[in-house]
Design a protein around this motif. Structure first.
Motif, PDB file in Angstrom:
ATOM      1  N   ASP A 123      40.796  39.199  45.999  1.00  0.00           N
ATOM      2  CA  ASP A 123      39.357  38.674  46.330  1.00  0.00           C
ATOM      3  C   ASP A 123      39.168  37.699  47.268  1.00  0.00           C
ATOM      4  OD1 ASP A 123      36.512  38.508  45.345  1.00  0.00           O
ATOM      5  OD2 ASP A 123      37.159  38.346  43.060  1.00  0.00           O
ATOM      6  N   VAL A 124      37.906  37.416  47.844  1.00  0.00           N
ATOM      7  CA  VAL A 124      37.538  36.656  48.946  1.00  0.00           C
ATOM      8  C   VAL A 124      36.219  36.035  48.471  1.00  0.00           C
ATOM      9  CG1 VAL A 124      38.962  37.551  50.641  1.00  0.00           C
ATOM     10  CG2 VAL A 124      36.701  38.425  50.176  1.00  0.00           C
ATOM     11  N   HIS A 152      26.946  39.167  46.129  1.00  0.00           N
ATOM     12  CA  HIS A 152      28.083  39.366  45.412  1.00  0.00           C
ATOM     13  C   HIS A 152      28.253  38.272  44.548  1.00  0.00           C
ATOM     14  CE1 HIS A 152      29.013  41.738  49.512  1.00  0.00           C
ATOM     15  NE2 HIS A 152      28.359  42.676  48.540  1.00  0.00           N
ATOM     16  N   LYS A 154      29.829  35.703  42.188  1.00  0.00           N
ATOM     17  CA  LYS A 154      30.946  35.024  42.084  1.00  0.00           C
ATOM     18  C   LYS A 154      30.944  34.180  40.607  1.00  0.00           C
ATOM     19  CE  LYS A 154      32.029  35.536  46.423  1.00  0.00           C
ATOM     20  NZ  LYS A 154      32.802  36.968  46.911  1.00  0.00           N
ATOM     21  N   GLN A 167      36.340  35.695  40.708  1.00  0.00           N
ATOM     22  CA  GLN A 167      36.295  36.892  40.289  1.00  0.00           C
ATOM     23  C   GLN A 167      34.644  37.398  41.118  1.00  0.00           C
ATOM     24  OE1 GLN A 167      38.447  38.953  38.263  1.00  0.00           O
ATOM     25  NE2 GLN A 167      37.213  40.923  37.518  1.00  0.00           N
ATOM     26  N   THR A 168      34.799  38.532  42.011  1.00  0.00           N
ATOM     27  CA  THR A 168      33.589  38.833  42.451  1.00  0.00           C
ATOM     28  C   THR A 168      32.818  40.012  41.684  1.00  0.00           C
ATOM     29  OG1 THR A 168      34.152  38.025  44.761  1.00  0.00           O
ATOM     30  CG2 THR A 168      32.248  39.722  44.852  1.00  0.00           C
ATOM     31  N   PHE A 169      31.500  39.974  41.499  1.00  0.00           N
ATOM     32  CA  PHE A 169      30.829  41.125  41.020  1.00  0.00           C
ATOM     33  C   PHE A 169      29.650  41.384  42.056  1.00  0.00           C
ATOM     34  CE2 PHE A 169      32.657  38.684  37.841  1.00  0.00           C
ATOM     35  CZ  PHE A 169      33.016  39.418  36.813  1.00  0.00           C
ATOM     36  N   MET A 170      29.612  43.035  42.396  1.00  0.00           N
ATOM     37  CA  MET A 170      28.784  43.447  43.394  1.00  0.00           C
ATOM     38  C   MET A 170      27.196  43.568  42.826  1.00  0.00           C
ATOM     39  SD  MET A 170      31.105  45.909  45.736  1.00  0.00           S
ATOM     40  CE  MET A 170      29.842  46.325  46.611  1.00  0.00           C
ATOM     41  N   GLU A 248      27.534  42.367  34.143  1.00  0.00           N
ATOM     42  CA  GLU A 248      28.356  41.513  34.540  1.00  0.00           C
ATOM     43  C   GLU A 248      28.972  40.431  33.957  1.00  0.00           C
ATOM     44  OE1 GLU A 248      26.521  39.483  38.180  1.00  0.00           O
ATOM     45  OE2 GLU A 248      27.505  37.522  37.644  1.00  0.00           O
TER      46      GLU A 248
ATOM     47  N   GLU B 216      31.832  46.823  38.553  1.00  0.00           N
ATOM     48  CA  GLU B 216      30.856  45.790  39.676  1.00  0.00           C
ATOM     49  C   GLU B 216      32.271  44.957  40.137  1.00  0.00           C
ATOM     50  OE1 GLU B 216      30.833  46.528  36.114  1.00  0.00           O
ATOM     51  OE2 GLU B 216      29.703  45.428  35.231  1.00  0.00           O
ATOM     52  N   THR B 217      33.386  44.687  39.523  1.00  0.00           N
ATOM     53  CA  THR B 217      34.226  43.903  40.188  1.00  0.00           C
ATOM     54  C   THR B 217      35.206  44.746  41.031  1.00  0.00           C
ATOM     55  OG1 THR B 217      35.570  41.981  39.811  1.00  0.00           O
ATOM     56  CG2 THR B 217      35.568  43.661  38.020  1.00  0.00           C
ATOM     57  N   PHE B 220      34.575  45.409  44.487  1.00  0.00           N
ATOM     58  CA  PHE B 220      34.967  44.489  45.697  1.00  0.00           C
ATOM     59  C   PHE B 220      36.360  44.374  46.152  1.00  0.00           C
ATOM     60  CE2 PHE B 220      34.746  40.269  47.573  1.00  0.00           C
ATOM     61  CZ  PHE B 220      33.526  40.225  48.427  1.00  0.00           C
ATOM     62  N   ALA B 224      38.190  43.248  49.608  1.00  0.00           N
ATOM     63  CA  ALA B 224      38.952  42.092  49.716  1.00  0.00           C
ATOM     64  C   ALA B 224      40.359  42.416  50.181  1.00  0.00           C
ATOM     65  CB  ALA B 224      39.091  41.493  48.294  1.00  0.00           C
ATOM     66  N   LEU B 227      40.179  43.034  53.970  1.00  0.00           N
ATOM     67  CA  LEU B 227      40.700  41.573  54.524  1.00  0.00           C
ATOM     68  C   LEU B 227      41.692  40.984  54.429  1.00  0.00           C
ATOM     69  CD1 LEU B 227      36.921  39.727  53.521  1.00  0.00           C
ATOM     70  CD2 LEU B 227      37.554  40.909  55.752  1.00  0.00           C
ATOM     71  N   LEU B 228      42.305  41.205  53.245  1.00  0.00           N
ATOM     72  CA  LEU B 228      43.628  40.540  52.990  1.00  0.00           C
ATOM     73  C   LEU B 228      44.940  41.577  53.154  1.00  0.00           C
ATOM     74  CD1 LEU B 228      42.775  38.747  49.676  1.00  0.00           C
ATOM     75  CD2 LEU B 228      42.552  37.708  52.175  1.00  0.00           C
TER      76      LEU B 228
END
Lengths: 313, 313
Positions: A123-124, A152, A154, A167-170, A248, B216-217, B220, B224, B227-228
């Motif tokens: 995650d980022v 997004h 967080k 944790q990210t939720f879109m 979420e 939803e998570t 993402f 990530a 990117l990672l």
């Protein structure tokens, strides 16, 4: 313009689609503010300095005033990359890794984002770490669970002044993409302002919390409810919003192993109202911190930490 | 053209974006086939008859040949509405409620869709009921769980020749909308053909099944991982496909209270291969029925049932 002479530092939140710049005094107080839609997309690849300097000039900022920046300006596609710091990370570690923009007349530094390098849940975040710094200045030590709604969203676990995990939720992006581009566009008025007091928002949110169902199937219920029950327009927008925010919260509850209790809601405007309502429906007690104040506070904190205000932490 | 004289009935699968027409003999065998992109969208509001007659003329169909149709042509926005039949529903109830198109020279009937009027899980299908009829002719009585992949995948519980209940999953549409319109477009090559043998497809599917996480998570994580971990292009497309199909299977497992065992997979082409692989990874034993054969078989069954072939059931 004369007030600008009191400025100790300039601060900027430079996201994908917008830029906000403030002149702050030594105590972090706002002297001047500018908002612009010259986000990352408009500034790429080489207009960052020109855009920033014009904004600063409009506010009468002295030419030697240092600048601290957070957000997408520090991404690989940004001005100067400020590589992700791996969580768990303290504020000191985060601010200590700020990237200095080379070859500029001013001292300009960019706060890095955070990475969760867990193989199972990579995650980022970039920008939210600075809001968290601002919130922490008010919350103090101890353990806190923060909810930061947005395109997004967080959810972040804070422990003793450090970011422990997140944790990210879109959620916001799912709402906008599905309401405009999927079959749900025939049901949902994508332009409608969803009101936190809408009974449809509450009903679909409560149902998502009480009878959790995976999104890939619950989303189609909006379509079916249009065909079978006449759900449409602004009501369908409220239902979709309630469904997504409720889902979420259910997912965050499972991720952070909390059933209820206090949550720090870092948000502004309509998002603040919708999430405050939804968290209440789900049994959480939300402490609200304004997201705009949090990012300004965090940038001021970053500047102090880095000794940019002549008043190092 | 001479073969067309053997035709007992014409059958059409008329969906949102495409139309397929067959001439079938008394045993349901294919004499001729035409495919066109004149779906519901092209035929609205008053071109249905002209389009159908032109297709039939191209195949040399006699002017008195009856026609049986399934799909969106029977929706409110279609040619003539064939209102939803509420489940549980037997094939006899479904076919018995076919809508007759008025004021046409031929006998033209449209098979209705199905509605699940459960307040907690409203759901609809239109077109799949006819595929199910075709599949049931092969499966016979007893209890069966069917998986029908697509833009809106359907999982269906069949019991003693009737449709007992079903659930829609927006899997295909989530893939196309998210890969083209969301932040995931920077990761995923939306045009890439996802191969069922891709190790990325298998890895993300297995992970979605072994460690279920809400979409939803988990969505993402694709971003990530770009990117990672450098996940991108066709690999990211395979990962997203594996993630979404794996999540669909986990959700269907919960909905129908089955952990493993037999599943009837009604699918064709690339979808058939991806779902067969994913169902295997999740511990299901898939019996494959070709979706094209199923819809033709179902339309032939409908025509027989309604006495349109002079050979009533």
């Amino acid at each position: 313009m004369t007030d600008a002479k009191r400025a100790a530092v300039a601060a900027a939140d430079w996201g994908t689609t917008r830029l906000r710049v403030w002149l702050l005094d030594a105590a972090g107080g706002v002297i001047a503010e500018r908002r612009s839609d010259e986000g990352l997309l408009a500034a790429q690849p080489d207009r960052f300095e020109a855009i920033l300097e014009r904004q600063l000039a409009e506010m009468g900022a002295p030419v030697s005033l240092p600048v601290v920046i957070c957000g997408m300006a520090g991404s690989r596609q940004g001005w100067v990359e400020a590589p992700y710091i791996t969580v768990p990370a303290s504020l000191g570690e985060i601010f200590g890794a700020a990237a200095r923009v080379p070859a500029t007349a001013r001292d300009i530094r960019i706060v890095p984002g955070l990475a969760q390098r867990d193989a199972d849940r990579p995650d980022v975040m970039r920008g939210e770490e600075t809001q968290l710094a601002g919130a922490l200045a008010r919350l103090g030590a101890g353990r806190h669970l923060a909810c930061m709604p947005g395109t997004h969203s967080k959810w972040v676990e804070l422990a003793d002044g450090a970011v422990a995990g997140f944790q990210t939720f879109m959620t916001g992006e799912l709402f906008s993409v599905l309401s405009a581009q999927s079959i749900l566009r025939h049901s949902v008025d994508a332009e409608a302002k969803v009101d936190a007091a809408s009974p449809l928002f509450a009903r679909w949110c409560e149902n998502a919390v009480a009878s959790p169902a995976p999104l890939e199937t619950s989303l189609f219920r909006i379509r079916a409810a249009t065909l079978l029950q006449g759900l449409e327009g602004a009501d369908a927008a409220a239902a979709l919003s309630g469904l997504l925010i409720g889902a979420e919260i259910v997912a965050a509850r499972a991720r952070f192993a909390v059933e209820s209790g206090p949550v720090v809601l870092i948000a502004s405007g309509a998002m603040r109202d919708l999430y405050a309502e939804a968290l209440g429906l789900a049994g959480f007690a939300a402490t609200i911190i304004d997201a705009d104040e949090a990012v300004r506070g965090g940038l001021a904190e970053a500047a102090r930490h880095m000794g940019m205000t002549g008043d190092a932490a």
